[in-house]
Write an enzyme that holds these catalytic residues in place. Structure first.
Site, short mmCIF file in Angstrom:
data_model
loop_
_atom_site.label_atom_id
_atom_site.label_comp_id
_atom_site.label_asym_id
_atom_site.label_seq_id
_atom_site.Cartn_x
_atom_site.Cartn_y
_atom_site.Cartn_z
N LYS A 116 0.82 -1.20 0.00
CA LYS A 116 0.10 0.02 0.02
C LYS A 116 0.94 1.19 -0.18
O LYS A 116 1.84 1.38 0.76
CB LYS A 116 -0.82 -0.05 1.32
CG LYS A 116 -2.01 1.02 1.18
CD LYS A 116 -3.00 0.91 2.41
CE LYS A 116 -4.08 1.80 2.60
NZ LYS A 116 -4.91 1.64 3.68
N SER A 148 -9.70 1.64 2.90
CA SER A 148 -8.90 2.47 1.76
C SER A 148 -8.06 1.77 1.25
O SER A 148 -7.23 1.97 0.05
CB SER A 148 -8.13 3.72 2.60
OG SER A 148 -7.29 3.04 3.51
N SER A 197 -10.21 -0.46 7.12
CA SER A 197 -9.44 -0.28 5.71
C SER A 197 -8.73 -1.60 5.09
O SER A 197 -8.36 -1.51 3.84
CB SER A 197 -8.51 0.86 5.69
OG SER A 197 -9.19 2.20 5.66
#
Lengths: 456, 109
Positions: A74, A149, A173
């Site tokens: 990420k 996210s 997330s």
């Protein structure tokens, strides 16, 4: 191919690290244009690293479990020498000067990084629509959001663009996009994994965790990244002794607050079916987590408060993008106004408001007390049951642009937020089932998760 | 609930600048969100302390006040100056003067 499957093949010289990397790079070339799961692909580094590992294997070294395992990272986790933008414009040119603790561990373990993945800006959002670099699409249905996210990481795993990935979870997330993309996601116990090198959103909630194809893969990655780090004073190595003579899970709690109004019937039926199967070998108990209904309010006071503080460092002075103004204050305002997107601004202002003199007691102090009650709910529940089973999300993935008002977007994290408030670990399975365990009892999650995965 | 003036004040406190339309939108959004949070008023928190850490028995930990970190390999002088060079490279504006490179900002006073 899962991590153990790949490892077996690599060990028996049935596959090389290079072959694995090349096959994923090919898939990325074919599909990333459409999915936008990766913001950047590290083709050259990945191939070099694979070559090095293949040479070591050829010279007779026994490969370790994570050697050559291709991973997606990420964009808020620092990899030295690579851009880490947190999908924000203001960090669009920011090159990480050091490795995150988890990245350092994975490098030592022999994993290969394929690239950095898309996300909601600074991890604020539940759909990846808040990325400054365009949304990610859900590989299971291109009309739908992948969740967020960590949407890029979940989409990369689900679309076969990586073997596994890392995400971060502040209010869901990792788990919400895992559920939306039908993959596995773990939010570890707060403190189980170092946050050093994770771009901070809300420091008392943030945790890095794996997104994977199977529970076993998530377990392998978790074991590779966890542990005490001197650069994160909240990180911890658990010394919990597990009694191996007794089964890990006997009693499973079903919190009735998670099955009320707003839960999609299909999701509810799916969970009911899992519970029915489990009732043959486990004792199923209805439990109460009475403060669940306050969790979302509590979260959206404390998190923006922490956000407003953490985001203050992005001012265009020492790194990131600077927009020059008439004086220093003007430079701050212009840099932040231009570089930070709508949702992040919304939370900065909300956090600034709840921390203002005169409002502190009514909002922040009150919310911290309610947070204690939410945590106590879990502690009370775990006196009677070994694990809690519930849905991860109230609805199936939604369409792009469907949730335009912030509250309806926030509500999509209603079942994931309580675990973050309490700091307890939670695992989402590809079926959307969420399992929650006491602090540092990830072993319970993996054990029960594998059982459910097997029977599904 | 939240007026445009409130938002202007918050914008100033948070050092962030944006236009009229968004100011209006955020006034409405913040009003809605704070309205939702009204439900916190209904929780009985008498005799409840503020939560300060997710884990029981956690205590503050101090580390040595030093730029060195054995773990990151920055204990070596060469590694330290390499890290310093990288941090300087990240400066949005810089200027060489005298013995080194300086971060350049608008005048403060």
């Amino acid at each position: 191919m899962t991590i153990p499957e790949f490892h077996e093949k690599l060990k028996n010289r049935k596959i090389s690290a290079r072959e694995a990397v090349v096959s994923y790079l090919d898939k990325i070339k074919k599909k990333n244009g459409e999915l936008n799961a990766y913001l950047e692909v590290f083709e050259k580094d990945a191939l070099e690293r694979a070559k090095e590992l293949d040479e070591r294997i050829a010279s007779g070294e026994e490969p370790e479990e994570l050697w050559g395992v291709p991973l997606a990272i990420k964009d808020n986790i620092l990899i030295r020498g690579k851009i880490a933008s947190a999908a924000s414009k203001i960090l669009g040119n920011y090159v990480a000067p050091y490795d995150a603790f988890v990245v350092e561990k994975l490098k030592k373990a022999g994993a290969i990084f394929l690239g950095r993945t898309n996300m909601d800006e600074f991890a604020m959002g539940s759909s990846t629509e808040n990325s400054a670099y365009g949304p990610t699409k859900n590989p299971r249905d291109l009309e739908k959001v992948p969740g967020g996210s960590s949407g890029g990481s979940a989409a990369a795993v689900a679309g076969g663009l990586t073997m596994a990935a890392l995400g971060s979870d502040t209010g869901g997330s990792i788990r919400q996009p895992a559920a939306f993309c039908k993959v596995v996601g773990l939010k570890p116990t707060y403190g189980a994994v170092s946050r050093s090198g994770l771009i901070a959103m809300a420091s008392s909630f943030d945790q890095i965790g794996p997104i994977a194809q199977t529970v076993e893969d998530a377990e392998i990655l978790f074991n590779a990244i966890r542990g005490k780090d001197e650069l994160d004073s909240t990180s911890w190595t658990s010394d919990i002794q597990v009694d191996v003579r007794r089964p890990l899970v006997k009693k499973i709690g079903i919190p009735k607050e998670y099955f009320g109004e707003g839960l999609d019937t299909q999701i509810k039926n799916g969970i009911d079916e899992v519970i029915k199967k489990l009732s043959k070998s486990y004792e199923i108990r209805e439990i109460n987590l009475p403060h669940t209904k306050y969790a979302l309010s509590c979260y959206y006071v404390i998190v923006p408060a922490e956000v407003s503080s953490n985001m203050a460092r992005y001012d265009g002075v020492r790194y990131g993008v600077r927009i020059e103004g008439g004086d220093l204050i003007d430079t701050y305002k212009k840099s932040r106004g231009d570089g930070i997107g709508l949702e992040v601004r919304r939370r900065i202002l909300l956090g600034t408001y709840v921390l203002s003199a005169g409002y502190y007691d009514a909002y922040y102090s009150k919310a911290q007390k309610v947070r204690f009650l939410v945590k106590k709910d879990f502690a009370d529940a775990f006196r009677g049951v070994d694990a809690i089973l519930c849905p991860t999300v109230p609805t199936s993935p939604f369409k792009f642009g469907e949730k335009s008002d912030p509250l309806s977007m926030y509500l999509s994290d209603i079942y994931t937020i309580p675990a973050n408030l309490a700091g307890v670990p939670a695992l989402t399975l590809s079926s959307g089932v969420q399992i929650i365990a006491p602090h540092f009892r990830e072993d319970i999650l993996f054990s029960l998760g594998k059982e459910i995965e097997k029977s599904h | 609930m939240i007026s445009k003036d409130d938002i202007e004040h918050l914008k100033d406190l948070a050092r962030v600048e944006f236009g009229e339309k968004e100011t209006e939108k955020l006034a409405k959004d913040l009003g809605d969100i704070l309205g939702y949070m009204e439900q916190l008023k209904g929780v009985d928190v008498s005799n409840v302390l503020e939560m300060t850490h997710a884990l029981e028995g956690a205590k503050n930990i101090f580390r040595k006040d030093s730029a060195e970190s054995q773990r990151r390999g920055t204990a070596e002088p060469e590694a330290q100056s390499q890290l310093a060079r990288e941090l300087i490279n990240a400066f949005p504006k810089k200027q060489d003067a005298g013995h080194g490179t300086y971060l350049k900002v608008k005048s403060i006073l």
